[in-house]
Each structure stands twice: as C-alpha cells, then as structure tokens.
Scaffold this motif. Structure first.
Motif, mmCIF file in Angstrom:
data_model
loop_
_atom_site.group_PDB
_atom_site.id
_atom_site.type_symbol
_atom_site.label_atom_id
_atom_site.label_comp_id
_atom_site.label_asym_id
_atom_site.label_seq_id
_atom_site.Cartn_x
_atom_site.Cartn_y
_atom_site.Cartn_z
ATOM 1 N N SER A 187 0.822 -1.213 0.000
ATOM 2 C CA SER A 187 0.000 0.000 0.000
ATOM 3 C C SER A 187 0.850 1.254 0.000
ATOM 4 C CB SER A 187 -0.930 0.011 1.222
ATOM 5 O OG SER A 187 -0.174 0.079 2.418
ATOM 6 N N SER A 244 0.217 3.801 2.167
ATOM 7 C CA SER A 244 0.194 4.360 3.516
ATOM 8 C C SER A 244 0.276 3.246 4.545
ATOM 9 C CB SER A 244 -1.096 5.155 3.745
ATOM 10 O OG SER A 244 -1.291 6.127 2.744
ATOM 11 N N ASN A 270 -5.318 7.541 8.472
ATOM 12 C CA ASN A 270 -5.328 7.847 7.037
ATOM 13 C C ASN A 270 -6.452 7.066 6.371
ATOM 14 O OD1 ASN A 270 -4.234 5.225 5.804
ATOM 15 N ND2 ASN A 270 -2.569 5.731 7.213
ATOM 16 N N TYR A 280 4.451 -0.874 2.938
ATOM 17 C CA TYR A 280 3.864 0.427 2.618
ATOM 18 C C TYR A 280 4.927 1.442 2.226
ATOM 19 C CZ TYR A 280 5.002 1.767 7.491
ATOM 20 O OH TYR A 280 5.632 2.032 8.681
ATOM 21 N N GLY A 340 5.249 4.966 2.595
ATOM 22 C CA GLY A 340 4.961 6.266 3.178
ATOM 23 C C GLY A 340 5.521 6.355 4.578
ATOM 24 N N GLN A 360 8.693 -0.931 5.502
ATOM 25 C CA GLN A 360 8.460 0.444 5.082
ATOM 26 C C GLN A 360 9.454 0.906 4.027
ATOM 27 O OE1 GLN A 360 9.646 3.519 7.864
ATOM 28 N NE2 GLN A 360 7.808 4.734 7.404
ATOM 29 N N THR A 405 10.059 4.698 1.882
ATOM 30 C CA THR A 405 9.608 6.086 1.825
ATOM 31 C C THR A 405 10.326 6.836 0.715
ATOM 32 O OG1 THR A 405 11.288 6.965 3.346
ATOM 33 C CG2 THR A 405 9.270 6.072 4.335
ATOM 34 N N SER A 420 1.763 10.182 7.693
ATOM 35 C CA SER A 420 1.542 9.312 6.553
ATOM 36 C C SER A 420 1.878 9.990 5.228
ATOM 37 C CB SER A 420 0.089 8.835 6.531
ATOM 38 O OG SER A 420 -0.782 9.921 6.356
ATOM 39 N N GLU A 421 2.344 11.230 5.263
ATOM 40 C CA GLU A 421 2.759 11.926 4.064
ATOM 41 C C GLU A 421 4.201 12.378 4.221
ATOM 42 O OE1 GLU A 421 0.148 15.139 3.311
ATOM 43 O OE2 GLU A 421 -1.557 13.868 2.777
ATOM 44 N N GLU A 468 6.113 14.324 -0.667
ATOM 45 C CA GLU A 468 4.699 14.294 -1.023
ATOM 46 C C GLU A 468 4.020 15.605 -0.662
ATOM 47 O OE1 GLU A 468 2.524 11.073 0.716
ATOM 48 O OE2 GLU A 468 0.941 11.222 -0.790
#
Length: 442
Positions: free
Chosen positions: A12, A14, A20, A42, A44, A58, A60, A91-92, A96
C-alpha cells in the motif's frame, strides 16, 4: 487449507492506521476479524496502529532518495508493529507534501515535482534483498492489492505477486482507468494511457477486484474484462442501536456539519450551501453550517465560505472529537464538485463519509450530480435528501430545518441500509470467506 489463520499480504501507499483513509477503510473490513493475519508493505511515513498488522516493511520517498545518493543507506526497513498510532501528517512524506503544495497552488512546477518523485522511485534501489526476504517470510496465502495511479506502487504489486506466487485480489476506490476524464493537457493523456497499460497488466493477474460502487463495477467489468465485487468502508451497526437524535436547542438552531477535504472544488459546493442557509435564516429560521477540514484555506476560499451567521470553519479534529461533533449535529453534509473536471474525477467513488455518516445515526444532506456514485446511491436508497445544482437549495434546506421528523426518518433509513449492506461483522466475515475460498478452490 489446514492452517486456521488466513495470511494476507497488503502492499500500500500508507501505513495501516486509522489516521489515514487507506488504514481507516481497511481496518473497518478486517479489524474485527479473527483468524486473519496481515503483513504490510507500505510506501509512506508513519507507523501502523499497534496490533493492526503482524509484520510491516516500510519504503519512503526520503529513504529511496538517500539510497540513490548513498547506496549504503537502506531504501527500506522492517517496522516494529508495536509502535504507537501515527498522525495524519506522518503518513505523508516531505516530498509528497511539496507535490501537494504545488498542486494546490496550481504551479506548473507541480508536474516537475511529481515527475521528479517518479524518477527517484524509477532509479532507486528499493527492490532490495531485504524486501524480497520480507515477502517470502510473510508466507502469504493471498495478496490483497490496492490499485493505485502510481508507477512504483503498481511495480511493487507486481514484485509481490512474482515473489510470493499466491493468488491476488485487487481493490480500487478511485477511477484510475477509464477515459471519462477532462484535461486539455497532452501530458495528462500520455500519462493516462501509460498508467492504463500498467493497470491492465496488473488486473489481468488478479482473481477478481473489489470496487466501491455499482457504477465502477459496470464500467470496469466492461473495460477490463475482470469480475468486480462491490466492497466499501464498513461500520458498526449490528452491535449497537441507532444513536439518539440531538436534543432541540433552546434557540431552535439546526446544525449542519461537513467534515473532510474541501479541495477539488468541494469548497464551491459548500459555498452554495452556505448561501442557501443564509437565505433560510433571513426567513426567520435558525441554521448554521460547521466545516471541519485540514485543507488550507486560500483567500478565495475564505471570501466564498465565511458567510456571517451561516458558515463557520474549524480546524479538523481527531476521530474521538469527530464523533462528538457528529453527536452534536442535526444534519451531516456530503458535497461533491459540480464542475466538469471534478465531477468526472469522483464519478466512480462512493465517499467513505457515506458510511461514516450512516454510523453516526444522523440525517444526511448530499449535494452533487446524479451521475456520481455517492449521490445516486443515497438518492436511490432514499437515505439522504439529495440536491443538484439545478434544485432550489434554500427550499430543500428549509424542509430539513423545519421538520425534525423528516430528519429522523432519513437517519433511520440510513442506519437500516448500513446494517443491511455495510456492517463490518457480517460483510467482513463474507470477505474473509471469499478470500479463503481461493485456497480451497486451489
């Protein structure tokens, strides 16, 4: 399948967190289910909610960029799933946020920033042995894959499928594929056709895809040639009763509440509603519109929205605070953009606010056009008073303000529909059994 637990791997954008939209929706579907084990990859910032997933990995923007500059810096890492709940801003990523800022202010550099981000993921070394090892160790039975309008997320889904080799089911909530969009930019259409090719390739590897509306189901079954099943955000209906209506205020004030993003021209729709409420108030009634949003207001938005005595704009509140706001409201408002570009962009989507408002046990008022999934769903099932730009808004608002029994009737109808079609206990169990059937069929 001999094992009792169903292992699901979810790639995903996020983290799996109720702060979120992704995590909030998926938690209502899987959060209350037993015998389900979730692994999450994820792309993010932020952390999953404690206990929401069994394991997490994770990636990013910043870690991939640092890896481009310094190959010794890992592009991805495992996450301790016992960490605390994230916040909406977590989450951003910083990159972003830059992209969103350019978009909001309509700078031509928006495209440069977005394509720059895509380039980072294109050249980044995020397809690492650590990622592949995580996929293998998850020992997934099923991949549940949100389908995004993003090259690197579509690539991530492909890698997860290739490495795990298990059945995959897609889930799409926005219109990422159809050509019913509006733009005068050749770059938009070049990108659209490029993304369509990638999405078509991914969907071809899915057993079926979940969609959020009957409109989307009909379009995608025809365009993509894949079975589609409708699945929306769910709510708690069977385990509790309809919340009591708000007590009548001493001054007879009827509170309309909107909570959420006011971008994509939704602020224009709210401004029309505010003008209608001001007109109703001039007729001797008492109503106001409270708006709770994280969207930064431009000077243009302020001029349109801040109507004295009719509209009040507040900072967004957390989940618990939002429940209190809903409890102190008489009418919960859903608005969609009515301009051509905005209208087409949300045509397929059933707003998560629909289920949230049903769960709150309040009357709903919805403004948009009848070709939008959210508006048509509410109208056809008679669970909200709906209005279009061609209607006399002030007259419709006056009906709700003056007739408490009408508000209670809409609230009860919405609650019953939520219990029938959107209850997380019954629908969540059905989804689990549908996914498990793939293993039994195999």
């Amino acid at each position: 399948m001999n094992r009792q637990r169903l292992r699901i791997l979810v790639p995903s954008a996020s983290p799996w967190s109720v702060t979120n939209s992704f995590g909030n929706t998926y938690s209502t579907i899987f959060g209350s289910l037993r015998a389900v084990e979730i692994s999450s990859i994820y792309c993010g910032d932020g952390a999953p909610d404690p206990g929401a997933v069994m394991r997490a990995f994770q990636l990013t923007d910043s870690s991939v960029l640092r890896n481009v500059v310094d190959p010794q810096h890992p592009a991805g890492r495992r996450i301790d799933t016992s960490q605390g709940v994230g916040t909406p801003t977590q989450s951003e990523s910083a990159l972003e946020n830059v992209v969103r800022w350019f978009h909001a202010h309509r700078f031509y550099a928006y495209g440069i920033a977005r394509y720059g981000r895509g380039l980072i993921w294109k050249v980044g070394r995020w397809r690492s042995p650590a990622l592949l090892q995580f996929i293998e160790e998850s020992q997934a039975d099923i991949i549940l894959c949100p389908i995004y309008y993003s090259d690197h997320l579509l690539e991530l889904a492909r890698i997860v499928k290739d490495v795990s080799g298990v059945p995959m089911v897609g889930y799409v909530s926005d219109d990422v594929y159809s050509l019913r969009q509006f733009s005068l930019s050749p770059i938009f259409w070049i990108e659209r056709f490029h993304k369509r090719r990638l999405i078509r390739q991914l969907v071809a590897r899915c057993e079926w895809i979940y969609v959020v509306s009957d409109v989307q189901k009909a379009d995608y079954e025809r365009q993509l040639g894949v079975e589609c099943r409708v699945l929306t955000k769910l709510g708690e209906f069977s385990d509790r009763s309809l919340p009591l209506a708000r007590s009548v205020s001493p001054d007879g004030m009827v509170v309309f509440t909107y909570a959420g993003n006011i971008g994509n021209e939704r602020w224009r729709s709210l401004a029309q509603l505010g003008k209608a409420i001001a007109e109703v108030n001039r007729q001797g009634m008492h109503a106001r519109l409270d708006i709770y949003t994280m969207t930064p207001l431009t000077s243009r938005m302020r001029r349109a929205l801040l109507i004295e005595g009719a509209v009040y704009v507040h900072h967004a509140v957390g989940r618990n605070g939002l429940n209190e706001v809903y409890a102190e409201s008489d009418v919960l408002v859903l608005v969609e953009p009515t301009g051509l570009r905005g209208r087409l962009s949300v045509r397929h989507s059933l707003s998560t606010k629909v289920i949230e408002y049903m769960e709150a046990g309040r009357c709903m008022f919805a403004f948009g056009t009848q070709d939008m999934a959210s508006i048509s769903y509410l109208h056809e099932n008679r669970v909200a008073l709906t209005a279009t730009p061609a209607d006399d808004l002030a007259s419709l608002i006056a009906q709700l303000v003056s007739d408490r029994s009408l508000r209670e009737e809409y609230a009860l109808n919405a609650w019953r529909l939520g219990l029938e079609r959107h209850d997380q206990t019954t629908v969540g169990a059905r989804v689990r059994d549908e996914l498990r059937s793939l293993l039994e069929d195999g």
